[in-house]
Design an enzyme around this catalytic site. Structure first.
Site, PDB file in Angstrom:
ATOM      1  N   ASP A 117       0.916  -1.089  -0.030  1.00 29.65           N
ATOM      2  CA  ASP A 117       0.113  -0.200  -0.028  1.00 29.65           C
ATOM      3  C   ASP A 117       0.946   1.283  -0.018  1.00 29.65           C
ATOM      4  O   ASP A 117       0.488   2.268   0.368  1.00 29.65           O
ATOM      5  CB  ASP A 117      -0.900  -0.048   1.313  1.00 29.65           C
ATOM      6  N   GLU A 118       2.189   1.023  -0.447  1.00 24.41           N
ATOM      7  CA  GLU A 118       2.898   2.567  -0.433  1.00 24.41           C
ATOM      8  C   GLU A 118       4.084   2.595  -1.265  1.00 24.41           C
ATOM      9  O   GLU A 118       4.453   1.297  -1.495  1.00 24.41           O
ATOM     10  CB  GLU A 118       3.508   2.861   1.144  1.00 24.41           C
TER      11      GLU A 118
END
Length: 400
Positions: free
Chosen positions: A99-100
């Site tokens: 998610d990053e």
């Protein structure tokens, strides 16, 4: 000089996907995972619920929380869609987790605008195309961009001007925990030494910090506190490990139950290893106990392997070694990681290469690819619901 590094980070990722897919959950406190909290929406975090917290404690803090089972396929699909937007925005993307990511946008101003404008566009596209909130930090260095995105949470955009005075004015007043790599134990040591703010760490004698934290960690954290970070954004980095884990909750598990979970994890990881065209030499067992402490055990083979049976055998040996700890301290999470990865090019792999077990692995992979993960199960797991495997979480849960 302009800031050209973007740190893009999805907000409360697992919980946000659940809220996106079920309108009834929007604006409500949502907890993903029952026995152990895997993710919490910002509505739940307002009550003190945090990742890796026991489910019972989380429900005490937030009795009205809605608890949902994790849906790994949905999170994986959302992550792929978001990363497609990242790669369509910049050719230089370094994924940090599901998610990053970091993006380097140097040289793109003439066609896409400043890094701040690109970050704003990135947020709009992720919201419009994927339906999720994205927070963006923009700075001259990777470390400062990551700190900026954490400060902008949730659903924000923060740009740190690329001059030393502005960088210090932003970074130095922050709590020392803001430095990338300062976890609870490190923070406690620094606090005992009277270091509570990043500026105090930056101003400290490097030798004193080394004495507190050790040479490698001390020098690295002192440099980051002074925003000395020359690491470039790297794309196409070779994967160093494949891992999966299962949260167990607080109920004590029998040896048979733990073995069944280990079997399922080994099956999943073996399949992922072969799908990636890789082989491994090292198997690592990760355990988390009732008191939230952790332990790891690792073992290696002489020749790389892609065989599920070998992975399972090594995992069972590691669990047997750790059994006294499990009996004394209880177990809330069990995970496996495969490391020392190499391309499965057929050279120096564990023998026999053409034996029935290798053929069986390939046949089972083909059936599961076509008909789904649950189409073929080992007998030990036919009547068990061990829950979905989760991506390996960092040792210090990120409460973004």
């Amino acid at each position: 000089m302009l800031p050209t590094i973007i740190h893009a980070d999805l907000d409360a990722f697992f919980a946000s996907v659940e809220q996106r897919d079920d309108p009834a959950l929007r604006g409500r406190p949502v907890i993903v995972g029952g026995g152990v909290v895997l993710a919490a929406s910002y509505e739940a975090r307002a009550f003190g619920v945090r990742g890796a917290m026991g489910g019972r404690r989380a429900r005490e803090l937030c009795p009205d929380a809605i608890v949902v089972r994790p849906r790994i396929d949905a999170y994986s699909a959302a992550s792929k869609a978001v990363f497609a937007v990242f790669r369509d925005t910049s050719p230089v993307v370094e994924g940090l987790s599901i998610d990053e990511a970091f993006l380097d946008v140097r040289g793109m101003a003439h066609m896409a605008g400043t890094a701040a404008e690109i970050g704003a566009c990135l947020r709009r596209r992720v919201r419009d195309e994927v339906g999720l909130a994205l927070t963006v930090g923009v700075a001259r260095t990777k470390h400062l961009a990551k700190v900026a995105s954490a400060a902008a949470k949730p659903d924000g955009l923060l740009v740190v001007p690329a001059d030393p005075a502005s960088e210090r004015a932003f970074l130095h007043p922050l709590a020392v925990e803001a430095v990338w790599g300062v976890g609870p134990k490190t923070a406690e040591r620094l606090h005992r030494a009277g270091i509570h703010r990043v500026g105090e760490l930056a101003a400290a004698d490097p030798d004193h910090v080394v004495a507190l934290l050790g040479r490698a960690a001390g020098l690295r954290l002192h440099a980051l506190a002074n925003n000395r970070d020359t690491r470039p954004v790297r794309t196409g980095r070779r994967r160093r490990s494949i891992g999966s884990q299962s949260a167990l909750g607080r109920r004590r598990r029998t040896e048979a139950e733990l073995d069944a979970i280990l079997v399922a994890l080994a099956d999943r990881l073996g399949r992922r290893l072969r799908a990636a065209g890789m082989a491994c030499r090292t198997v690592t067992l990760r355990l988390r106990f009732d008191d939230y402490t952790r332990a790891t055990r690792s073992t290696s083979v002489d020749r790389s392997t892609r065989a599920t049976d070998t992975i399972l055998r090594l995992a069972r040996e590691l669990l047997a070694e750790a059994r006294p700890l499990v009996a004394a301290r209880g177990l809330t999470l069990i995970g496996l990681a495969l490391t020392n990865l190499r391309d499965d090019d057929g050279a120096q792999l564990e023998l026999p290469l053409g034996g029935s077990r290798a053929g069986l692995d390939d046949a089972l992979d083909a059936v599961r690819d076509r008909f789904g993960n649950a189409s073929v199960r080992r007998a030990v797991n036919v009547h068990r619901d061990i829950g979905p495997a989760m991506p390996v979480l960092p040792d210090r849960p990120d409460e973004r």
